[in-house]
Design an enzyme around this catalytic site. Structure first.
Site, PDB file in Angstrom:
ATOM      1  N   ASP A 155       0.657  13.023  16.254  1.00 23.67           N
ATOM      2  CA  ASP A 155       0.660  13.376  14.590  1.00 23.67           C
ATOM      3  C   ASP A 155      -0.774  13.386  13.812  1.00 23.67           C
ATOM      4  OD1 ASP A 155       2.191  13.460  12.160  1.00 23.67           O
ATOM      5  OD2 ASP A 155       2.827  11.491  11.941  1.00 23.67           O
ATOM      6  N   ILE A 200       0.898  -1.112  -0.056  1.00 24.16           N
ATOM      7  CA  ILE A 200      -0.316   0.165   0.267  1.00 24.16           C
ATOM      8  C   ILE A 200       0.926   1.076  -0.273  1.00 24.16           C
ATOM      9  CG2 ILE A 200      -1.854   1.782   0.996  1.00 24.16           C
ATOM     10  CD1 ILE A 200      -2.574  -1.749   2.445  1.00 24.16           C
ATOM     11  N   GLU A 201       1.759   1.122   1.096  1.00 25.69           N
ATOM     12  CA  GLU A 201       2.735   2.722   0.697  1.00 25.69           C
ATOM     13  C   GLU A 201       3.618   2.048   1.204  1.00 25.69           C
ATOM     14  OE1 GLU A 201       1.913   5.246   3.356  1.00 25.69           O
ATOM     15  OE2 GLU A 201      -0.260   4.458   4.730  1.00 25.69           O
ATOM     16  N   GLU A 202       4.959   3.168   1.975  1.00 26.79           N
ATOM     17  CA  GLU A 202       6.194   2.572   2.717  1.00 26.79           C
ATOM     18  C   GLU A 202       6.106   3.745   3.027  1.00 26.79           C
ATOM     19  OE1 GLU A 202      10.715   1.341   1.983  1.00 26.79           O
ATOM     20  OE2 GLU A 202       9.327   0.736   0.497  1.00 26.79           O
ATOM     21  N   VAL A 214       6.539  -0.721   6.077  1.00 33.05           N
ATOM     22  CA  VAL A 214       6.376  -0.930   5.020  1.00 33.05           C
ATOM     23  C   VAL A 214       4.833  -1.191   5.375  1.00 33.05           C
ATOM     24  CG1 VAL A 214       6.513  -1.733   2.513  1.00 33.05           C
ATOM     25  CG2 VAL A 214       8.742  -1.839   4.031  1.00 33.05           C
TER      26      VAL A 214
END
Lengths: 427, 297
Positions: free
Chosen positions: A217, A99-101, A106
């Site tokens: 965050d 999906i994303e790093e 990851v």
């Protein structure tokens, strides 16, 4: 004696547990441990054993009159506590696509081989750790486990690979993140939808704060959204526990993505608290209205000047403790000027502006808490928050789905022909 | 307000712990658990670590032995790993080298005491020279450090893995304060101190991995009030512990665990346990005590 004591025990048990059958069954399963404990206590000293058996006989005679109240909600029954369970292997999952790093891991989409559920697997980067298991990963896992909530991404388990450096957090797979959605969706969210999203976000943040967790965050790319109109707070990679009094041991200023960072952190405060998350919530609220981030600054100084421009520079009235912050002396405040919130957000009610200004309040002490924000009149005035089921759904980039082109013609019947060809050759 | 559900050992885990499965008797496992926790406690004091981190470490340590055998990992290494991990969990991390130095000191001292005891037993006469313990620090880049560090990192990871990364720990202290208030005992300083002490001593037993916090707190109050001769309503229908959702049998069982900590031990018991801090010692003991005719099994 033994005859009367024998049947007394189960009847006493049943009287206490007949409220819920399931619990009663679990209680039956508990029986052996009780027996073991009895022999143990008998070994240690016989005297209290007598008190106990008489205590067991007494209620039998008076079952009809005396019924012990069920457990307090603060003391869940022993059977509700989870057992000690070792981590399962990552091979319980089948990897689908990445999906994303992220900055330190990851994320893969994967399928649970047993249940077929689609999940998100986040691989933690552990290779170059000098100090054992990283404290940040520990905080992330712990925060997720402590903050289980309808609007917090659900942690299912933590699984391990072949070596000690392979650790994966297994989370519920959620189709979208709010950031991508905001940039790709054809029309902005409606007021009623924004209210629903804000209420979900606020209740998640309230839940975390109640459990002594700061997220640190919050931003739109860390808010996931499914196709059923529910958002989930994700990525607790910077989260940590806080205490009362706050900041014992010192807190780092290297938190929160710049655009969402509260002024007290920008000015070097090290005893910040839940209010920093509320500032981020304010920035997210603005972003939902504007369809783009509120403060798109390149650096901290630029960000401060953007904040001063929108809200007017802080005064001794709006932020009495301003001058005690470490970096306050190195900042030259612009000339006094009224806040520009109304000019920036023209299509929102007075209540909406009021909520925004309470979230983007300079003084962290005065900034609204998540619990109070949920009670704000903005959420009870028309248009009312939209039911999540009425939200429209979107194609998921994370699941590899593409938006269908508006005028896509139906595909030519190639497959059918092929299929015929194959079957023709079949004997 | 802590309604979080911390993990507790399941019934099969309680009935047969992995160590017992490997032939380590019940009593010996209990001794080794207590000894491992004492080491954590001593290390915590020398490191000036917060009690919350020490207590958390001891609870994680106790949980670990419901999923792992002492034949596989030593109580020294796991104790060290638990303290390191708990210090991070409680947001008061310690330096790896400090922890290793402290454990090295503690283990050297125990080895010395054990050697003394063995020597005196062999000599069997009281006239044998007692040598003072002298600590020899490890060299900065020596093998000892790196071996201990490896063991520490592995231990930490194994604790995480075998407990499924569920490290929710609820400490009993605020529950004790609340219960003492309800019982109107907060003005009695001796009651508070004693009950607090029993809770701390209970950290050397497996009870925090077996029973919920209210039960353990009630047990500590029970021991305290009995010891100080304070009467509390204990007749059926008006049992004070029922107010706190505890069961008499569980309560009494926890008391049993705590009181067993204080029983007399021979010097043989002491040296035996001290020789089993590492898994090597445990394996050696198992070799020596292999049941006769064990082939049949």
């Amino acid at each position: 004696m033994s005859d009367s004591a024998g049947p007394s025990t189960p009847s006493r048990k049943r009287s206490r547990w007949d409220i819920e059958d399931e619990e009663a069954q679990l209680e039956q399963a508990q029986q052996p441990v009780k027996r073991r404990s009895k022999t143990k206590s008998a070994k240690t000293s016989p005297a209290p054993e007598q008190t106990r058996s008489s205590a067991a006989v007494e209620p039998q005679r008076t079952t009809a009159v005396y019924k012990r109240p069920p457990h307090s909600i603060f003391v869940p029954p022993r059977t509700l506590h989870p057992p000690l369970m070792p981590s399962r292997s990552v091979y319980c999952y089948e990897r689908l696509n990445s999906i994303e790093e992220g900055s330190y891991g990851v994320v893969f989409r994967a399928r649970d081989k047993e249940t077929g559920d689609i999940v998100a697997l986040k691989k933690l980067k552990l290779d170059e750790e000098k100090n054992g298991f990283p404290i940040t990963a520990l905080r992330e896992i712990n925060s997720l486990m402590v903050c289980k909530h309808e609007n917090v991404v659900g942690i299912r388990e933590v699984v391990v690979g072949d070596t000690l450096t392979q650790v994966f957090i297994v989370m519920d797979f959620i189709e979208h993140d709010l950031k991508t959605l905001l940039t790709t969706m054809p029309a902005p969210f409606l007021q009623s939808e924004i209210k629903t999203l804000m209420m979900q976000l606020l209740s998640a943040v309230a839940h975390c704060h109640e459990r002594w967790i700061l997220h640190r965050d919050l931003k739109t790319s860390n808010l996931l959204m499914n196709n059923r109109g529910t958002i989930k707070v994700a990525d607790f990679g910077l989260a940590r526990r806080y205490g009362d009094p706050v900041g014992v041991g010192g807190l780092t200023q290297l938190v929160v993505t710049l655009w969402y960072r509260a002024p007290e952190i920008l000015l070097g405060g090290s005893t910040y608290s839940t209010a920093i998350d509320m500032w981020s919530v304010g920035c997210i609220f603005a972003e939902l209205l504007l369809k783009e981030p509120l403060f798109q600054a390149k650096g901290e100084i630029e960000l401060l000047s953007m904040i001063f421009k929108l809200l007017g520079p802080p005064t001794t009235h709006s932020w009495p403790d301003y001058h005690t912050l470490p970096l306050a002396k190195s900042i030259t405040l612009p000339p006094p000027q009224p806040p520009q919130l109304r000019q920036k957000f023209q299509y929102i009610t007075a209540a909406g502006i009021d909520l925004m200004s309470r979230l983007l309040t300079y003084d962290p002490e005065m900034r609204i808490s998540a619990v109070d924000a949920l009670k704000h009149p903005y959420f009870s005035e028309s248009p009312l928050p939209k039911h999540p089921d009425l939200f429209s759904s979107f194609p998921s980039a994370a699941a590899g789905e593409k938006r269908r082109k508006p005028y896509e013609s139906p595909p030519a019947p190639v497959r059918a022909a092929d299929y015929n060809l194959l079957t023709d050759f079949d004997p | 307000m802590s309604t979080s559900l911390y993990p507790l050992a399941s019934l099969p885990q309680i009935e047969k712990t992995p160590s017992r499965e490997d032939g380590i008797p019940d009593g010996l496992e209990e001794e080794l658990r207590a000894y491992g926790c004492k080491l954590i406690h001593e290390a915590g004091i020398l490191l000036k670590q917060n009690q919350v981190a020490v207590a958390t470490a001891q609870i994680l340590f106790q949980r670990f032995w419901f999923v792992t055998s002492m034949k596989q990992f030593g109580i020294g290494d796991i104790g060290m790993g638990a303290l390191y991990l708990a210090s991070k969990l409680e947001e008061c991390p310690i330096r790896i080298r400090d922890l290793i130095n402290i454990y090295d000191l503690l283990l050297q001292r125990k080895a010395h005491i054990r050697a003394q005891a063995m020597a005196s037993r062999l000599a069997s006469t009281s006239a044998h020279p007692r040598t003072e313990f002298k600590y020899t620090p490890m060299s900065y880049f020596g093998n000892t450090f790196y071996e201990l560090k490896d063991a520490l990192v592995v231990a930490e990871m194994q604790i995480l893995k075998r407990l499924g990364f569920n490290l929710t720990v609820v400490l009993p202290y605020n529950t004790l304060v609340n219960y003492l208030r309800v019982l109107g005992l907060t003005s009695r300083e001796d009651v508070c101190t004693k009950a607090w002490g029993y809770l701390n001593d209970a950290l050397q037993t497996p009870v925090y991995a077996l029973y919920s916090v209210p039960t353990i707190v009630c047990a500590a109050i029970l021991l305290t009030t009995r010891h100080l001769g304070i009467g509390l309503p204990s007749a059926p229908e008006n049992c004070w512990w029922e107010l706190f959702d505890a069961e008499w049998e569980d309560l009494w069982n926890v008391c049993g665990y705590i009181m067993r900590l204080y029983r007399e031990r021979t010097s043989e018991d002491h040296t035996r346990v001290m020789g089993m801090v590492a898994k090597k010692g445990v394996r050696q003991w198992l070799e020596e005590h292999r049941p006769a005719g064990g082939e049949g099994h």
